[in-house]
Design an enzyme around this catalytic site. Structure first.
Site, PDB file in Angstrom:
ATOM      1  N   CYS A  92       0.867  -1.182   0.000  1.00  0.00           N
ATOM      2  CA  CYS A  92       0.000   0.000   0.000  1.00  0.00           C
ATOM      3  C   CYS A  92       0.903   1.231   0.000  1.00  0.00           C
ATOM      4  O   CYS A  92       1.580   1.507   0.988  1.00  0.00           O
ATOM      5  CB  CYS A  92      -0.908   0.005   1.224  1.00  0.00           C
ATOM      6  N   CYS A 223      -5.124   5.976  -3.676  1.00  0.00           N
ATOM      7  CA  CYS A 223      -4.473   4.655  -3.626  1.00  0.00           C
ATOM      8  C   CYS A 223      -3.074   4.841  -4.187  1.00  0.00           C
ATOM      9  O   CYS A 223      -2.915   5.168  -5.371  1.00  0.00           O
ATOM     10  CB  CYS A 223      -5.255   3.630  -4.441  1.00  0.00           C
TER      11      CYS A 223
END
Length: 285
Positions: A92, A223
Site C-alpha cells: 500500500c 491509492c
C-alpha cells in the site's frame, strides 16, 4: 463498547490515526507481534460507526516477528497491512508513507532515507523536510489487458503489477459520473485474488485525474500503488517507457515517476491523532 482518545500512557492498546492524500489508516504499534489482529478486530477498527474508521490497518512490527515476511528482508520495521475487510494486502503506497512518517515521529527511525518492509519486498523511503515522503515503489510491470464493468458497461483496461494487482482503464467517460459504490466487474481468471480498478482521464501530457475501487475496501480517496499503476499504464498506452506525471485523486495530488527499472511515488503523509483503545473494546472485537 467504546474507545477513548487519551494519553499514550493510559491502560489500553496504543494507536495512531493518519492519512496519505485522505487514504486513512489506523496505526498499531506492536514491535514484537503479540497483538491478536483478527479479521473481526480489523473490521471493527475500520468501521466508521463502531470503531475509529479507516481504509486499513498498519501494524508496526519488527520484521523478525513477521512469519510471512519475504525471505531476505533487511528492513528493521515491517508494515503488516490489512484492508478494511480484514484481508491481508501485499503493498500500500499511501500506507508506506504514513508508516514511514510514524516511525520518524516515534523516533524509531531517523529522518531521511531508510527501508520499510512489506509483503512486496523492502521499500526504500525518504521522509522529506516538507512533510512529503518519497517511496521507491520498484518496477511497475505491464502484465496484460482485460476489462472492467460498471453498471453493465465494459471498460478496456491495462493490467499492471505494482506488487499487487491493478487494472487501469483510460477513458473519455466523465469519471465523476461512474458508480463505484459496488466493485467493478472483472475477469476472475485473470485476477483470481481480486484486483484494484482505476479509472483515469487525461488532463494534459503530464497530468491525470483518477478514481479507484480498492479490493477489500471499496472506493477510496486515494491509492498509492494505484497512482503508480495509472501512470505506468498511461505512459505504456502512449508508447513511452518512462516519464513523470502528476496524478489527481479525490484526496489530493501525488507525483509519480516511472522508469524502466523502477518507479517512485511522492506525496504527503499526515498523522492526525494518537490515543488508546480501551481493553474492553479490544476484547469484544
Amino acid at each position: 463498547m467504546w474507545c477513548s482518545v487519551t494519553t499514550l500512557n493510559s491502560v489500553g492498546i496504543e494507536f495512531a490515526k493518519g492519512h496519505g492524500t485522505q487514504n486513512d489508516f489506523v496505526v498499531l504499534p506492536d514491535a514484537e507481534g503479540k497483538l491478536e489482529l483478527t479479521d473481526d478486530r480489523v473490521r471493527a477498527l475500520c468501521d466508521r460507526n463502531r470503531g475509529l474508521g479507516a481504509d486499513g490497518v498498519l501494524r508496526v512490527v519488527r520484521s523478525e516477528h513477521v512469519v510471512d515476511a519475504p525471505e531476505g528482508t533487511e528492513a528493521e520495521w515491517f508494515m503488516d497491512y490489512r484492508n478494511a475487510d480484514g484481508s491481508i494486502a501485499e503493498m500500500c503506497g499511501n500506507g508506506v508513507r504514513v508508516f514511514a512518517n510514524y516511525l520518524v515521529h516515534k523516533k524509531l527511525a531517523k529522518p531521511g532515507g531508510f527501508l520499510v518492509g512489506t509483503r512486496a519486498g523492502d521499500k526504500p523511503v525518504v521522509v522529506n523536510e516538507d512533510g512529503t515522503v518519497t517511496i521507491d515503489m520498484g518496477p511497475a510491470r505491464i502484465v496484460g489487458e482485460s476489462t472492467a464493468t460498471v453498471a453493465g458497461r465494459a471498460f478496456h483496461g491495462i493490467a499492471v503489477d505494482v506488487g499487487n494487482p491493478h487494472l487501469v482503464c483510460v477513458t473519455d467517460v466523465e469519471i465523476a459520473d461512474l458508480d463505484l459504490t459496488v466493485p467493478p466487474g472483472h475477469d476472475p481468471v485473470v485476477f483470481p485474488h481480486g484486483v484494484n480498478v482505476e479509472f483515469i482521464s487525461q488532463l494534459s501530457d503530464s497530468e491525470l485525474r483518477m478514481r479507484v475501487h480498492e479490493r477489500g475496501v471499496g472506493e477510496t480517496r486515494s491509492c498509492g500503488t494505484g497512482t503508480v499503476a495509472a501512470a505506468a499504464a498511461f505512459l505504456h498506452r502512449a508508447g513511452r517507457a518512462s516519464g513523470q506525471l502528476l496524478v489527481n485523486i479525490p484526496g489530493g495530488q501525488v507525483c509519480v515517476s516511472i522508469g524502466e527499472d523502477t518507479s517512485t511515488l511522492t506525496g504527503p503523509a499526515v498523522l492526525v491523532a494518537e490515543g488508546t483503545l480501551s481493553d474492553s473494546w479490544w476484547l469484544a472485537g
